[in-house]
Design an enzyme around this catalytic site. Structure first.
Site, short mmCIF file in Angstrom:
data_model
loop_
_atom_site.label_atom_id
_atom_site.label_comp_id
_atom_site.label_asym_id
_atom_site.label_seq_id
_atom_site.Cartn_x
_atom_site.Cartn_y
_atom_site.Cartn_z
N GLU A 51 -79.27 -8.81 40.84
CA GLU A 51 -78.66 -8.13 39.59
C GLU A 51 -78.01 -8.78 38.28
O GLU A 51 -78.28 -8.30 37.19
CB GLU A 51 -77.44 -7.53 40.24
CG GLU A 51 -77.90 -6.29 41.21
CD GLU A 51 -78.47 -6.84 42.59
OE1 GLU A 51 -77.83 -7.71 43.03
OE2 GLU A 51 -79.19 -6.04 43.19
N ASP A 102 -83.75 -10.74 46.56
CA ASP A 102 -82.46 -9.99 46.69
C ASP A 102 -81.28 -10.25 45.73
O ASP A 102 -81.66 -11.44 45.23
CB ASP A 102 -81.82 -10.08 48.30
CG ASP A 102 -80.99 -8.83 48.59
OD1 ASP A 102 -80.44 -8.19 47.91
OD2 ASP A 102 -80.49 -8.94 49.90
N ASP A 107 -78.09 -1.49 49.52
CA ASP A 107 -77.38 -1.53 50.96
C ASP A 107 -76.83 -0.18 51.07
O ASP A 107 -75.49 0.07 51.10
CB ASP A 107 -76.34 -2.40 50.94
CG ASP A 107 -76.90 -3.86 50.78
OD1 ASP A 107 -78.11 -3.77 50.84
OD2 ASP A 107 -76.22 -4.69 50.42
#
Lengths: 890, 609
Positions: A484, A481, A557
């Site tokens: 980015e 997770d 999300d």
């Protein structure tokens, strides 16, 4: 959604500049055109060289690859000593692709009508040619022998918007190069270095692709015509808190790959391998042309043109460059139960046993960040999880697996071995001044491992060995997770663009690929852990072209509302179109509390996502399937059962994706490229070529309009009723299921018995559902392997084609190569064959070899679901799945 | 292939003993009546009945049930999904018969463990049942007592009301007479003064000032008393006719002052609340830096530009976690809800006033009856409750405790008699002088007596009334089918977990205490799940989550003991309370039967081992 914290195009100088350029402002011409090393090369020079500021020529290299792929690279001339080498994204193009290069031998020179200067024409594919127009400079693909726009497929710089800002060295005291956004300043040591150009798709009705945006499947124009002010589609991997649906804003991953489709001209694709921030404008032009403007902050032009002509051809072409999706383990195709957070071992045990109590199958239980000791990955909170191995082994005893989260931010804590090693070895990304970059994420002050460096990736991969990852077991898999990367106190919640990576590469140049390398290193770690024998499973939030090789991706999300349920369909379809087949949205919606009806509808739809996982934010109410009353439990259970019933079909589709790049779930137009009514339908989708699924996206719906594509009729998956294709049906909708259909002419393999998890299903018999078309024929496939190892790559698998025609069902071996080096066998049989579309009165069938007679009786389409219409059913043929046989209906 | 074991076993495989008969005939009906199947189709590993009737022993029908005998332990019904799935589910291993797996029979060992556990449980139940019986009996008696008290109190109330009324009438009579008398006197004096000289203007002014002061100082005094006092000066210039009007005006004035004081009180209360809230917030968060961020955030709203890098990191993180932001949000909430808080504060103020009033009167009442238990006790309780700190287990709420130990002692009738007697005496005495007003002024003492008696009696009355209403409230509560939860009334159960103390007060509320800060987990809602769960809802707000709530599951145990407090879902708590109230005799019988059954199935299998 904090709009003001993210840049708009206007606040992004390169985007603002590129967007304000006028068509035809590119003054470059192609000179010194020649064949070199099997490529067509040229220099791009200004037509009239301005004396004041001498512009250095650029080098263009045009290559042709097998199966209709044209590659164009444009970069600065290295012989002219640019301040540094611009970044070319490594490790994305698969090595096999290089072997597909066609060595150009000759170039034709031709004056295209109306031009004063010549064009160079080279062979591209069967019916296609690539053309380099010298003056003005332009590259395009055309159908062979055509002259003029009529034969054009796609073109580069035909609007003359190409611009290439060359690197400069910053002069002392020149602060104008710095760029500021909010409280952050980007030092931009090499000044502006952006690239922009236009790409035109001819004969296109729509363009698709370029994820990740929460928006429609068919890309809406962002400029021109009657478009009101719109941002371009942004490609910049960002961790966006509570993203909104229907926005061109860039989310967690970026794939600069666009596909066009038109009724008459077919499908083509354009891919720009570039990892810097990108912005893309789409505008419709007259004459069925769609013009697009591609703008990137840095890097080079490394562009790929795919000629199609069919949608599946484009998929194959694209994945021959970036790789096909890896084959998941069977367990990963089942249902995943996740929550931020399953708090402790007791919680895990309770949730696990509840699934058994309600006889709901699931395969994987997930642990989010709170399982760690102070957000230090590879560690356990020993108070909450004192016996992690035992916990995993308990799950494994039921054939279930566990996933833990491992993010790229490393807590700056000297007692943490990962940090200690990484800082000692200098493995962290550096800030502009050369110190370890220190950002803020879950653990607080954190640094980020420099995943661009293969050596560091290899070091990272070692962390996943059973020895290094204390408390892990072979049934544990990984979730990446925040890759980015998410940096809470960085500009736009990410890393500063002037941070430095391995080889002096600035973060701006590789930003969109950071998560990709992290995903790659993690998957490699699991591969190493299993000695190359165990297929990794790694879910990633960030992605880039090629991520399909490393595992699954989810849409991040999302929120528990109907709009997010709706937008999950185009998001998942778009990912599939850009190579990422193993994807899904969080079932139920991450933020917020879904009403039971929404949750049920989400399960019903999510059961058809390639990646099927329920997940929830830690502020939300518990929402495991049994918490909403008996009826809702029943409905969710039924949805999950549906998925498990279809696992053989899904697994076959995953294999299809693995070999061809064609995604598991597909836009309708991919299966019906000639049916215009499907082109911008993003409420329904195909699972493989046989099933059509229509989502229900609002509350209390009693009816739904469902367009069923033309050419075939369709069988309702639940009732077996037939509906004709080529029209919109107004259907009654019940709470039992969302509308879903099997296309006439297909055979779907199922497994109708339910188990705790997919693991216990391996020996269970199969059911075939044969949906006959107008000529009483149907076809389908079934792929089986051991579900976990790589032996299938050496031929250890079963691949059958079932063909029904003239009242006879035949099972054919389509494994290739037919003479396998390895062998996979199974004793599994077919226990039931349901025939849809055959009139009653048949009493029996004969199986060959063996001349064995079996009964035909009438039976239900599905064993569960109470009383429904009955269909001809071949009872207990018990033919082995691995063998050749025929069943002749009498 | 999945071949079914020898037909010998097949016909009985997975079938419950009581169902064996059902499968005897040659053609068998699906239990749902949908169709018939032949004996050959029984357990032939192909699902014929949608309800699974034909496949009790295989996995062919989803939703079917497989019976394992588990001799030595307890028989079990398995989902058909467990049959031949490679996992031994039945301790006798009968669910795995396809030859892929060899399950060892563990029934005897497992059975022994289970039996021992069961025995232990039974002995708990045995003791628990008798405790429960006792408690039920006690509860019945206590309720009867409460009811009797209520009746008695209502009777007393009736009598006392009458007395108070009489006294009041009498008092008013006296007062009117006194006034008249005084006015008369004043008139006379005025006449006298007038006849002397008109001179004292300045003096009048000073009297007014004095009067103002007096007004303030007599704030807590009896209203009537005060207004009488007030009449003194202004009446100087006025004639009789205007007097009553003026009294009314003064009364209004009085009322106008009161609310403003209440407002002040409220403000004070609000300020207190606020500061508590802030304390709570700080208490919640160990990291003081975060609060800085919060302050910054509060000031700048979403302007994150001026934050330090760390602050920015924390702030952005908080969007997902809500942890730090929660503080701001909750503080904001606090503000938003000020009206509501005010309301509560208001109530508190009232309570406090009420208490003050009562206690004041309570002191007076000592003169009547020394046997009465001091109201101060209640006040102390109140204070303790207010600080909500270090209170022992089973603390009870002030009012209730007060009520328990209040006026209603056995001697209470004697005090009523006394009052009645006193009042009768007074009234008679007063009546004796047929004319209420006598210029001699001799019955000033009489008037004081009446006033005092009136004040004391009406205080008593209001006390009785409040007791009545609290008893009424109490008796309306749901104490369970046999009133077995009566003993929970007024009690609190505590459980300490790390830094938190959880406090569950049935019929009232539940809270989480950390140091000096208290978070309400919920107000009493009801029993649920046939008295197996106590539900508390509408607790303090939760950022991004539901209002806090807690469900306390009840189970049989010898003591009332709160355990296993947990927050499985954000701001939704659960806990376990062991209590004899849940030790049902019926359940004990079931457990004993179960044990008997387990014992009776001494298996041959064990001997084989």
């Amino acid at each position: 959604w904090k709009k003001e914290e993210f840049r708009t195009c206007n606040q992004t100088p390169f985007c603002k500049r590129a967007r304000s350029r006028k068509p035809g402002s590119c003054s470059l011409i192609a000179a010194e055109v020649e064949i070199d090393d099997g490529d067509l090369t040229a220099k791009l020079l200004p037509k009239i060289n301005d004396q004041e500021e001498s512009i250095k020529p650029l080098i263009l290299r045009l290559s042709v690859y097998q199966d209709g792929i044209l590659r164009v690279k444009i970069d600065e001339d290295q012989t002219l000593d640019p301040p540094k080498k611009r970044f070319e994204v490594p490790d994305v193009i698969v090595s096999e692709f290089n072997e597909k290069k066609l060595w150009l031998q000759r170039v034709l020179t031709e004056v295209v009508n109306g031009d004063s200067a010549p064009s160079s024409v080279v062979y591209l594919f069967d019916n296609y040619e690539a053309v380099l127009r010298h003056d003005p400079f332009e590259v395009y693909v055309r159908r062979k022998g055509s002259n003029g726009d009529g034969g054009r497929v796609l073109a580069f710089n035909s609007n003359g918007l190409f611009d290439f800002e060359q690197l400069k060295v910053k002069k002392e005291g020149d602060e104008s190069w710095e760029e500021s956004f909010r409280s952050h300043t980007d030092s931009r040591p090499f000044g502006p270095q952006s690239i922009s150009f236009d790409v035109s798709f001819y004969g296109a009705d729509f363009v698709y692709g370029i994820p990740e945006h929460a928006s429609s499947l068919a890309l809406k124009p962002t400029r021109g015509g009657d478009v009101e002010h719109s941002e371009p589609y942004r490609l910049f991997n960002l961790d966006v808190f509570e993203f909104i649906h229907d926005s061109p804003f860039g989310l967690y991953g970026s794939i600069p790959f666009m596909i066009s489709h038109g009724k008459d001209s077919g499908t083509s694709g354009f891919f720009w391998l570039n990892a810097a921030e990108m912005q893309i404008d789409v505008s419709n032009s007259e004459g069925g042309r769609i013009d697009t403007l591609w703008m990137s902050e840095a890097g080079i032009v490394d562009a790929f043109f795919f000629v199609g002509p069919g949608p599946k051809n484009v998929m194959q072409q694209y994945t021959s460059v970036t790789g096909t999706p890896s084959m998941p383990q069977l367990f990963a195709t089942g249902y995943h139960q996740c929550r931020w957070n399953y708090r402790d071992e007791e919680d895990v045990e309770n949730v696990d046993s509840k699934f058994d109590e309600f006889d709901i199958p699931y395969d994987v239980l997930w642990l989010d960040i709170e399982h760690t000791d102070g957000k230090k990955y590879f560690t356990w909170d020993r108070v909450l999880f004192p016996h992690p191995e035992e916990m995993q082994n308990k799950l494994a005893a039921k054939g279930r697996h566990m996933v833990t989260i491992v993010d790229p931010h490393i807590k700056r804590d000297d007692s943490y071995h990962v940090h200690k090693e990484a800082s000692d070895k200098g493995y962290y990304v550096k800030d502009a001044s050369g110190r370890d970059y220190d950002g803020w994420c879950w653990p607080g002050s954190s640094s980020y491992v420099d995943m661009l460096n293969p050596q560091i990736r290899s070091w990272w991969a070692e962390k996943f060995s059973l020895q290094n990852y204390v408390g892990s077991t072979p049934s544990l898999y990984i979730w990446n997770d925040m890759n980015e990367p998410s940096v809470f106190n960085g500009p736009e919640v990410t890393m500063p663009r002037d941070a430095l990576h391995y080889g002096g590469i600035e973060h701006r140049e590789l930003h969109n690929a950071y998560g990709y390398y992290f995903h790659m290193a993690t998957a490699d770690g699991l591969l190493k852990r299993g000695n190359g024998k165990d297929r990794p499973f790694v879910l990633s939030r960030a992605f880039f072209p090629g991520s399909q090789r490393f595992g699954a991706v989810w849409t991040g999300d999302n929120s528990a509302d109907w709009d997010h349920l709706r937008v999950s369909v185009p998001m998942v379809l778009t990912l599939g179109l850009t190579g990422l087949s193993f994807t899904g949205a969080d079932v139920g919606g991450f933020f917020g509390n879904p009403e039971p009806e929404l949750l049920v509808r989400w399960y019903q739809l999510g059961a058809y996502y390639p990646f099927f996982r329920g997940h929830a934010h830690h502020d939300t109410k518990r929402r495991e399937p049994w918490l909403f009353g008996e009826r809702n439990t029943e409905l969710m259970k039924e949805a999950i059962h549906n998925r498990y019933m279809l696992l053989p079909y899904f697994y076959t589709l995953f294999r299809k994706a693995n070999t061809s790049g064609i995604p598991v779930v597909r836009p309708l137009w991919m299966e019906f490229p000639g049916d215009e009514a499907t082109f911008n339908n993003d409420e329904a989708f195909m699972v493989g070529n046989s099933l059509l699924v229509q989502g229900i996206f609002s509350e209390g719906v009693k009816h739904a309009s469902v367009y069923l594509p033309r050419g075939q009729s369709w069988y309702d998956l639940r009732t077996g009723f037939t509906y004709s294709g080529g029209m919109t049906h107004k259907l009654e909708v019940t709470e039992d299921s969302i509308p879903a259909f099997q296309k006439a002419g297909t055979i779907v393999p199922r497994r109708d018995r339910f188990r705790r998890s997919s693991t216990q299903m391996v020996n269970d018999p199969y059911t075939l559902v044969i949906a006959l078309n107008g000529s009483k024929a149907a076809e389908g496939e079934l792929y089986i392997d051991d579900g976990k190892s790589f032996e299938f790559e050496r031929g250890a698998y079963i691949h059958r084609r079932f063909v029904f025609s003239d009242g006879k069902l035949v099972s054919l071996n389509i494994a290739s190569p037919p003479a396998s080096e390895k062998f996979f066998s199974t004793d599994c049989v077919i226990e039931r064959i349901v025939l849809l579309g055959l009139s009653n009165g048949k009493k029996g069938a004969v199986i060959e070899p063996g001349n064995h007679r079996v009964d035909i009786e009438s039976g239900p389409l599905k064993l569960r679901g109470g009383k429904g219409p009955m269909f001809l059913t071949i009872r207990k043929p018990n033919v082995r799945i691995s063998e050749d046989w025929t069943i002749q209906i009498l | 292939s999945v071949s079914v074991s020898p037909s010998l076993v097949r016909s009985s495989l997975g079938i419950r003993p009581e169902d064996l008969k059902y499968f005897k005939s040659d053609f068998i009906k699906c239990k749902d009546g949908s169709k018939k199947f032949s004996k050959a189709q029984l357990n032939d590993d192909f699902c014929d009945c949608p309800d699974g009737t034909d496949e009790p022993g295989t996995s062919a029908c989803p939703g079917g049930k497989f019976y394992c005998q588990n001799a030595g332990h307890t028989p079990r019904l398995l989902f058909s999904s467990r049959v031949n799935d490679g996992i031994c589910d039945c301790c006798d291993g009968s669910d795995e018969y396809d030859g892929r797996l060899n399950c060892t029979n563990t029934c005897w060992e497992a059975g022994k463990v289970a039996r021992d556990k069961l025995k232990k449980r039974i002995s708990t139940f045995q003791e628990g049942v008798s405790i429960r019986k006792k408690e039920v009996q006690q509860a019945k008696e206590a309720i009867a007592k409460d009811e009797a008290e209520l009746i008695k109190l209502k009777n007393e109330e009736k009598i006392l009301k009458g007395l108070v009324q009489q006294l009041n009438e009498r008092k008013e009579q006296i007062e009117k007479a006194e006034e008249n008398e005084r006015l008369e006197k004043e008139k006379e004096e005025k006449r006298k003064r007038d006849s002397e000289e008109k001179s004292d203007d300045g003096e009048k002014h000073s009297t007014e000032v004095q009067h103002d002061e007096e007004k303030h100082s007599t704030e807590a005094d009896d209203e009537n008393h005060e207004s009488i006092g007030l009449l003194d000066e202004p009446s100087v210039d006025q004639d009789e006719a205007e007097v009553t009007d003026d009294t009314a005006a003064e009364a209004e004035n009085e009322e106008a002052v009161r609310p403003s004081i209440e407002e002040i009180n409220q403000m004070v209360a609000v300020v207190d609340e606020d500061s508590t809230a802030v304390d709570t917030e700080l208490g919640h968060n160990a990291e003081s830096k975060a609060s800085t961020v919060e302050e910054m955030k509060k000031e700048n709203h979403e302007n994150t530009e001026d934050l330090s890098r760390e602050e920015l990191g924390r702030l952005v993180a908080s969007r997902w976690t809500g942890e730090n932001a929660e503080q701001t949000k909750e503080m904001d909430h606090g503000k938003e809800e000020q009206p509501e808080d005010n309301h509560e504060a208001h109530d508190d103020v009232h309570d406090e006033e009420g208490d003050g009033y009562n206690s004041e009167m309570g002191e007076d009442s000592h003169k009547y009856d020394d046997e009465e238990i001091e109201e101060r006790d209640g006040e102390d309780e109140y204070a303790e409750e207010d600080h909500d700190d270090s209170s022992p287990s089973y603390t009870s709420d002030s009012e209730d405790q007060t009520d328990f130990s209040d006026v209603t002692t056995t001697s209470s009738s004697s005090w009523l008699d006394k009052i009645q007697q006193t009042v009768r005496n007074i009234l008679q005495a007063v009546n004796f002088f047929q004319t209420p007003i006598d210029k001699s002024g001799m019955h000033f003492t009489e008037a004081a007596h009446v006033r005092k008696e009136y004040g004391e009696s009406s205080a008593k009355l209001s006390k009785i009334q409040s007791r009545i209403s609290s008893l009424d409230e109490k008796l309306k509560l749901d104490f369970g089918t046999e009133k077995e939860f009566y003993s929970f009334y007024g009690r609190c159960f505590e459980n300490k977990q790390n830094k938190y103390v959880y406090k569950v007060c049935p019929f009232k509320k539940a809270s989480q205490v950390e140091g000096h800060s208290t978070t309400q987990l919920g107000h009493w809602e009801k029993f649920e799940d046939s008295y197996r769960t106590m539900a508390f809802s509408n607790g303090d707000k939760c950022w991004n989550g539901p209002d806090r709530s807690i469900k306390v599951r009840l189970r049989c145990g010898l003591n009332n003991e709160l355990t296993d407090v947990d927050e499985p879902s954000r701001c939704e708590y659960v806990a376990l309370l062991s209590t004899p109230a849940l030790c049902f005799e019926q359940k004990l019988k079931e457990l004993q039967q179960k044990l008997d059954l387990m014992k009776s199935e001494q298996p041959q299998i064990h001997e084989e081992l």
